[in-house]
Design a protein around this motif. Structure first.
Motif, PDB file in Angstrom:
ATOM      1  N   ARG A 151      90.681  11.367  -4.544  1.00  0.00           N
ATOM      2  CA  ARG A 151      89.260  11.250  -4.229  1.00  0.00           C
ATOM      3  C   ARG A 151      88.797   9.790  -4.195  1.00  0.00           C
ATOM      4  NH1 ARG A 151      84.783  10.283  -6.861  1.00  0.00           N
ATOM      5  NH2 ARG A 151      85.680  10.399  -8.950  1.00  0.00           N
ATOM      6  N   VAL A 152      89.228   8.979  -5.160  1.00  0.00           N
ATOM      7  CA  VAL A 152      88.715   7.603  -5.251  1.00  0.00           C
ATOM      8  C   VAL A 152      89.548   6.600  -4.440  1.00  0.00           C
ATOM      9  CG1 VAL A 152      87.644   8.039  -7.490  1.00  0.00           C
ATOM     10  CG2 VAL A 152      89.918   6.974  -7.399  1.00  0.00           C
ATOM     11  N   LEU A 153      90.692   7.041  -3.929  1.00  0.00           N
ATOM     12  CA  LEU A 153      91.554   6.167  -3.127  1.00  0.00           C
ATOM     13  C   LEU A 153      91.066   6.138  -1.678  1.00  0.00           C
ATOM     14  CD1 LEU A 153      94.194   4.467  -3.299  1.00  0.00           C
ATOM     15  CD2 LEU A 153      95.410   6.531  -2.575  1.00  0.00           C
ATOM     16  N   LYS A 154      90.974   4.932  -1.118  1.00  0.00           N
ATOM     17  CA  LYS A 154      90.575   4.808   0.287  1.00  0.00           C
ATOM     18  C   LYS A 154      91.618   5.484   1.173  1.00  0.00           C
ATOM     19  CE  LYS A 154      87.979   0.523  -0.264  1.00  0.00           C
ATOM     20  NZ  LYS A 154      87.933  -0.917   0.042  1.00  0.00           N
ATOM     21  N   LYS A 155      91.191   5.872   2.357  1.00  0.00           N
ATOM     22  CA  LYS A 155      92.056   6.615   3.277  1.00  0.00           C
ATOM     23  C   LYS A 155      93.384   5.906   3.534  1.00  0.00           C
ATOM     24  CE  LYS A 155      92.074   9.099   7.594  1.00  0.00           C
ATOM     25  NZ  LYS A 155      91.298   9.677   8.665  1.00  0.00           N
ATOM     26  N   GLU A 156      93.359   4.613   3.722  1.00  0.00           N
ATOM     27  CA  GLU A 156      94.587   3.839   3.976  1.00  0.00           C
ATOM     28  C   GLU A 156      95.144   3.214   2.700  1.00  0.00           C
ATOM     29  OE1 GLU A 156      96.044   3.856   7.008  1.00  0.00           O
ATOM     30  OE2 GLU A 156      94.417   5.180   7.638  1.00  0.00           O
ATOM     31  N   GLY A 157      94.664   3.674   1.551  1.00  0.00           N
ATOM     32  CA  GLY A 157      95.067   3.100   0.274  1.00  0.00           C
ATOM     33  C   GLY A 157      96.484   3.473  -0.133  1.00  0.00           C
ATOM     34  N   GLU A 158      96.966   2.804  -1.172  1.00  0.00           N
ATOM     35  CA  GLU A 158      98.300   3.051  -1.717  1.00  0.00           C
ATOM     36  C   GLU A 158      98.173   3.555  -3.145  1.00  0.00           C
ATOM     37  OE1 GLU A 158     101.535   0.139  -0.768  1.00  0.00           O
ATOM     38  OE2 GLU A 158      99.820  -1.086  -0.172  1.00  0.00           O
ATOM     39  N   PHE A 159      99.106   4.431  -3.525  1.00  0.00           N
ATOM     40  CA  PHE A 159      99.150   4.981  -4.876  1.00  0.00           C
ATOM     41  C   PHE A 159     100.573   4.814  -5.378  1.00  0.00           C
ATOM     42  CE2 PHE A 159      98.923   9.205  -7.400  1.00  0.00           C
ATOM     43  CZ  PHE A 159      98.641   8.540  -8.576  1.00  0.00           C
ATOM     44  N   VAL A 160     100.752   4.001  -6.406  1.00  0.00           N
ATOM     45  CA  VAL A 160     102.075   3.722  -6.960  1.00  0.00           C
ATOM     46  C   VAL A 160     102.059   4.156  -8.423  1.00  0.00           C
ATOM     47  CG1 VAL A 160     103.758   1.915  -7.491  1.00  0.00           C
ATOM     48  CG2 VAL A 160     102.385   1.754  -5.400  1.00  0.00           C
ATOM     49  N   PHE A 161     103.004   5.024  -8.793  1.00  0.00           N
ATOM     50  CA  PHE A 161     103.021   5.493 -10.175  1.00  0.00           C
ATOM     51  C   PHE A 161     104.422   5.893 -10.604  1.00  0.00           C
ATOM     52  CE2 PHE A 161     102.638   9.386  -7.774  1.00  0.00           C
ATOM     53  CZ  PHE A 161     103.347  10.326  -8.506  1.00  0.00           C
ATOM     54  N   SER A 162     104.578   5.967 -11.909  1.00  0.00           N
ATOM     55  CA  SER A 162     105.766   6.573 -12.504  1.00  0.00           C
ATOM     56  C   SER A 162     105.271   7.531 -13.581  1.00  0.00           C
ATOM     57  CB  SER A 162     106.692   5.520 -13.109  1.00  0.00           C
ATOM     58  OG  SER A 162     106.005   4.736 -14.055  1.00  0.00           O
ATOM     59  N   ASP A 163     106.068   8.530 -13.862  1.00  0.00           N
ATOM     60  CA  ASP A 163     105.696   9.546 -14.838  1.00  0.00           C
ATOM     61  C   ASP A 163     106.928   9.880 -15.663  1.00  0.00           C
ATOM     62  OD1 ASP A 163     104.227  11.488 -16.171  1.00  0.00           O
ATOM     63  OD2 ASP A 163     104.156  12.878 -14.492  1.00  0.00           O
ATOM     64  N   LEU A 164     106.699  10.431 -16.822  1.00  0.00           N
ATOM     65  CA  LEU A 164     107.784  10.939 -17.647  1.00  0.00           C
ATOM     66  C   LEU A 164     107.721  12.450 -17.626  1.00  0.00           C
ATOM     67  CD1 LEU A 164     107.515   8.652 -20.801  1.00  0.00           C
ATOM     68  CD2 LEU A 164     109.122   8.454 -18.917  1.00  0.00           C
ATOM     69  N   LEU A 165     108.843  13.072 -17.445  1.00  0.00           N
ATOM     70  CA  LEU A 165     108.929  14.521 -17.483  1.00  0.00           C
ATOM     71  C   LEU A 165     109.801  14.881 -18.682  1.00  0.00           C
ATOM     72  CD1 LEU A 165     109.455  15.239 -13.697  1.00  0.00           C
ATOM     73  CD2 LEU A 165     107.323  15.336 -14.990  1.00  0.00           C
ATOM     74  N   LEU A 166     109.184  15.496 -19.656  1.00  0.00           N
ATOM     75  CA  LEU A 166     109.880  15.847 -20.883  1.00  0.00           C
ATOM     76  C   LEU A 166     110.243  17.320 -20.841  1.00  0.00           C
ATOM     77  CD1 LEU A 166     107.400  14.015 -23.249  1.00  0.00           C
ATOM     78  CD2 LEU A 166     109.513  13.115 -22.276  1.00  0.00           C
ATOM     79  N   TYR A 167     111.413  17.638 -21.354  1.00  0.00           N
ATOM     80  CA  TYR A 167     111.820  19.027 -21.365  1.00  0.00           C
ATOM     81  C   TYR A 167     112.728  19.263 -22.581  1.00  0.00           C
ATOM     82  CZ  TYR A 167     116.284  17.424 -19.496  1.00  0.00           C
ATOM     83  OH  TYR A 167     117.479  16.775 -19.316  1.00  0.00           O
ATOM     84  N   ASP A 168     112.807  20.506 -22.967  1.00  0.00           N
ATOM     85  CA  ASP A 168     113.669  20.913 -24.068  1.00  0.00           C
ATOM     86  C   ASP A 168     115.049  21.203 -23.491  1.00  0.00           C
ATOM     87  OD1 ASP A 168     114.888  21.930 -26.296  1.00  0.00           O
ATOM     88  OD2 ASP A 168     113.418  23.492 -26.652  1.00  0.00           O
ATOM     89  N   SER A 169     116.040  20.502 -23.944  1.00  0.00           N
ATOM     90  CA  SER A 169     117.394  20.649 -23.379  1.00  0.00           C
ATOM     91  C   SER A 169     118.186  21.769 -24.048  1.00  0.00           C
ATOM     92  CB  SER A 169     118.167  19.336 -23.497  1.00  0.00           C
ATOM     93  OG  SER A 169     118.308  18.980 -24.857  1.00  0.00           O
ATOM     94  N   HIS A 170     117.592  22.475 -24.969  1.00  0.00           N
ATOM     95  CA  HIS A 170     118.307  23.565 -25.666  1.00  0.00           C
ATOM     96  C   HIS A 170     118.236  24.850 -24.909  1.00  0.00           C
ATOM     97  CE1 HIS A 170     118.922  21.044 -29.141  1.00  0.00           C
ATOM     98  NE2 HIS A 170     117.670  20.676 -29.052  1.00  0.00           N
TER      99      HIS A 170
END
Length: 170
Positions: A151-170
């Motif tokens: 919503r707040v990003l201009k039409k020709e804008g850029e969005f750069v991100f990283s995220d962590l995805l945590l999960y239970d490995s058991h």
């Protein structure tokens, strides 16, 4: 008198601002996992490398820009963005008042606001660039934040991100 249970934000503030964490991060205002392509570096350098990796994805040909750093923590990433784009209007937001206060003290050249990433108070089509480094997993919810970012990003804008995805490995 019973002491109230600290909130998530209060607990996180205590952790991120603790002397032990500040020492672990070599006195920097970073607080991320880092980018470890070079294994001969320390945690602070890995944090700097991760931010640099994000910034290297951005089109540098744009002139002055309006940039939002979401989940700015203690402000080191916001400051790195401002150094890379000195003509830009750079705003860092975080839900923690204590962290924003720290960021304002450390980086007076940047603009910081206390704000919920899933309830942005900016107008539509406002930012040329949105950056979020390893913070999205904290937001309630990812979907809410992504809708707000769109919503707040201009039409020709850029969005750069990283995220962590945590999960239970058991």
């Amino acid at each position: 008198m019973t002491k109230a249970t600290p909130s998530f934000i209060e607990n996180y503030d205590e952790m991120i601002l603790s002397p032990m964490m500040r020492e672990l991060y070599d006195g920097s205002a970073f607080y991320n996992v880092g980018y470890w392509e070079d294994l001969g570096i320390n945690l602070k350098e890995a944090c700097e490398a991760l931010v640099k990796k994000h910034l290297n994805l951005i089109d540098l040909s744009k002139g002055s820009m309006s940039i939002l750093d979401v989940g700015c923590g203690l402000g080191a990433t916001t400051n790195a963005i401002k150094e890379r784009f000195p003509k830009a209007k750079v705003t860092g937001i975080n839900i923690s008042q204590r962290q924003v206060k720290y960021a304002r003290q450390q980086y007076p050249n940047c603009h910081f606001k206390v704000m919920d990433a899933a309830k942005l108070s900016f107008p539509n089509d406002h930012f040329d660039l949105i950056i979020s480094v390893e913070a999205i997993f904290h937001f309630h919810t990812r979907e809410g934040f992504l809708k707000e970012a769109y919503r707040v990003l201009k039409k020709e804008g850029e969005f750069v991100f990283s995220d962590l995805l945590l999960y239970d490995s058991h």
